[in-house]
Design a protein around this motif. Structure first.
Motif, PDB file in Angstrom:
ATOM      1  N   GLU B 180       0.730  -1.135  -0.160  1.00  0.00           N
ATOM      2  CA  GLU B 180      -0.045   0.023   0.052  1.00  0.00           C
ATOM      3  C   GLU B 180       0.914   1.202   0.150  1.00  0.00           C
ATOM      4  O   GLU B 180       0.350   2.252  -0.696  1.00  0.00           O
ATOM      5  CB  GLU B 180      -0.883  -0.036   1.190  1.00  0.00           C
ATOM      6  N   ASP B 181       2.250   1.266   0.574  1.00  0.00           N
ATOM      7  CA  ASP B 181       2.920   2.331   0.518  1.00  0.00           C
ATOM      8  C   ASP B 181       3.493   2.559  -0.968  1.00  0.00           C
ATOM      9  O   ASP B 181       3.591   3.738  -1.218  1.00  0.00           O
ATOM     10  CB  ASP B 181       3.959   2.124   1.606  1.00  0.00           C
ATOM     11  N   VAL B 182       3.891   1.402  -1.682  1.00  0.00           N
ATOM     12  CA  VAL B 182       4.246   1.603  -2.741  1.00  0.00           C
ATOM     13  C   VAL B 182       3.437   2.143  -3.721  1.00  0.00           C
ATOM     14  O   VAL B 182       3.553   3.023  -4.662  1.00  0.00           O
ATOM     15  CB  VAL B 182       4.899   0.350  -3.390  1.00  0.00           C
ATOM     16  N   GLU B 183       1.922   1.525  -3.678  1.00  0.00           N
ATOM     17  CA  GLU B 183       0.967   2.265  -4.547  1.00  0.00           C
ATOM     18  C   GLU B 183       0.832   3.738  -4.207  1.00  0.00           C
ATOM     19  O   GLU B 183       0.699   4.428  -5.049  1.00  0.00           O
ATOM     20  CB  GLU B 183      -0.267   1.489  -4.104  1.00  0.00           C
ATOM     21  N   ALA B 184       0.841   3.893  -2.821  1.00  0.00           N
ATOM     22  CA  ALA B 184       0.398   5.556  -2.625  1.00  0.00           C
ATOM     23  C   ALA B 184       1.726   6.066  -3.215  1.00  0.00           C
ATOM     24  O   ALA B 184       1.384   7.328  -3.472  1.00  0.00           O
ATOM     25  CB  ALA B 184       0.543   5.679  -1.001  1.00  0.00           C
ATOM     26  N   PHE B 185       2.969   5.779  -3.188  1.00  0.00           N
ATOM     27  CA  PHE B 185       4.133   6.233  -3.855  1.00  0.00           C
ATOM     28  C   PHE B 185       3.645   6.614  -5.440  1.00  0.00           C
ATOM     29  O   PHE B 185       3.834   7.726  -5.828  1.00  0.00           O
ATOM     30  CB  PHE B 185       5.218   5.803  -3.648  1.00  0.00           C
ATOM     31  N   TYR B 186       3.432   5.566  -5.865  1.00  0.00           N
ATOM     32  CA  TYR B 186       2.781   5.665  -7.507  1.00  0.00           C
ATOM     33  C   TYR B 186       1.821   6.540  -7.795  1.00  0.00           C
ATOM     34  O   TYR B 186       2.121   7.606  -8.910  1.00  0.00           O
ATOM     35  CB  TYR B 186       2.501   4.287  -7.925  1.00  0.00           C
ATOM     36  N   ALA B 187       0.834   6.881  -6.903  1.00  0.00           N
ATOM     37  CA  ALA B 187      -0.295   7.744  -7.007  1.00  0.00           C
ATOM     38  C   ALA B 187       0.272   9.025  -6.850  1.00  0.00           C
ATOM     39  O   ALA B 187       0.122   9.941  -7.904  1.00  0.00           O
ATOM     40  CB  ALA B 187      -1.304   7.446  -6.312  1.00  0.00           C
TER      41      ALA B 187
END
Lengths: 244, 244
Positions: B180-187
């Motif tokens: 979820e942290d990596v996805e938040a970074f991508y967003a």
């Protein structure tokens, strides 16, 4: 020569003893590596390097001397640095076998390099950081100080193993004995043993089984069966003088 | 120390140069081998051997000097001879990796030996025939002349690899970033790229896909995601002076 091995640069950085450069050249050539790059060697060319290179002076003659590691790595697509130490935040580290496999795989697509530091201090952190991976020997924790040319020899060997795989040895060059010939030998052996009195047919115990086990391990060749039957025939003669 | 490595004798027969004996002792110790047997060395002990042994003079001090190969092999249950040549009717030959595996397996039950011949001629046939197997390096057919101490180094390395396996490197010491942290970074990254004008939401092409591919290969750590998001936040400031 393997095209992958042709694309491997062995880079020796700030080598102190010219004898180590010569020994490294010899080590490389025994494994089919020929591209030696020397970053600021203390003394090169040098008669000691020539002497230690033995039959690999051609590798020394073609060695490239450069002023910086940058120069030696220019044109490569992948580089691994030998490093004895672990450092925080450093590159991923592998053992030299894995490093050799990775270098040979990457060499399919272009030049690669394996970088060795000095005799005393190895490669400084700045040098390691210019490579993409670190590699280490699985050395004795109580004494891990490989000579740099010995380290080149092990890595060159692993690169050759990675490029060609383990060699196949043609150890079965002689014709194996056919089943029926081996069985005829066992029958002959048993007759001989009974005749000699060593094997009592009333109480054979497991003698023939044990002898079969021995010869099965040896995997008899055709010619060996002939020799063994000749020996049995000779033993069966009550007196050697009768033989002729 | 591995009990199997303790049972391996490195036997050097009729070695000409004492420096090679010293270098072999050093090579052995780096891989945790300590039992050196010398059959009729030309000069031993010798200051050159001491010099080349570097920190492994203890291995030299405990080396056993014998008058014959028979003496060096007495007490062993399995011996492998290094041999560069193929000979008719000779022993089965293996590569050194396979030989190391076999020696370590046999060492579970008793002493084993690995025998090296002279610098110039290797081991004579009579010597090879006293071992149970031959071993060879997968060397360059055009130049296969390994220095004897370099050969000891490679074999010692293979024995250690056979005894302990490849070492495990703890390369994932830092906490991996959660999904979820990596996805938040991508967003966050995507918002930033749109805001900067670099990414046109009407024609995104495959930019985000390519960036995901890059970061996926790197396998981001938790702390790295924090750093990257900090960088994005800084870039998003229209003027750095506004920041604090």
């Amino acid at each position: 020569m393997s095209p992958a091995l042709e694309r491997v640069r062995i880079v020796m950085s700030h080598t102190t003893h010219p004898g180590n450069i010569g020994a490294a050249a010899r080590a490389m050539k025994t494994m089919g590596l020929e591209r030696l790059w020397l970053v600021n060697p203390r003394r090169f060319p040098d008669p000691q390097a020539e002497a230690m290179a033995s039959g690999a002076t051609d590798v020394l003659a073609r060695a490239r001397v450069c002023a910086s590691l940058d120069e030696a790595l220019t044109g490569t697509r992948f580089a691994v640095a030998l490093t004895a130490r672990r450092r925080d935040l450093s590159h991923p580290v592998m053992d030299v076998r894995e490093a050799a496999r990775m270098l040979i795989a990457e060499a399919e697509q272009g030049d690669v390099a394996l970088v060795f530091g000095t005799e005393m201090w190895g490669l400084p952190k700045e040098g390691v950081m210019r490579a993409q991976r670190g590699a280490q020997f699985p050395a004795n924790p109580a004494y891990s100080s490989l000579n740099v040319a010995a380290a080149v020899q092990v890595c060159a060997y692993e690169l050759r193993m990675a490029a060609f795989g383990a060699p196949a040895y043609d150890n079965e060059r002689f014709e194996a004995a056919a089943y029926e010939d081996v069985e005829a030998f066992y029958a002959h052996l048993e007759r001989s043993l009974v005749a000699s009195g060593f094997l009592d047919p009333a109480h054979p115990k497991r003698l023939m089984e044990r002898l079969r086990r021995l010869f099965a391990r040896a995997r008899l060749e055709k010619e060996e069966v002939n020799i063994l039957r000749g020996i049995l025939a000779a033993w069966e003669q009550p007196n050697p003088r009768k033989k002729s």
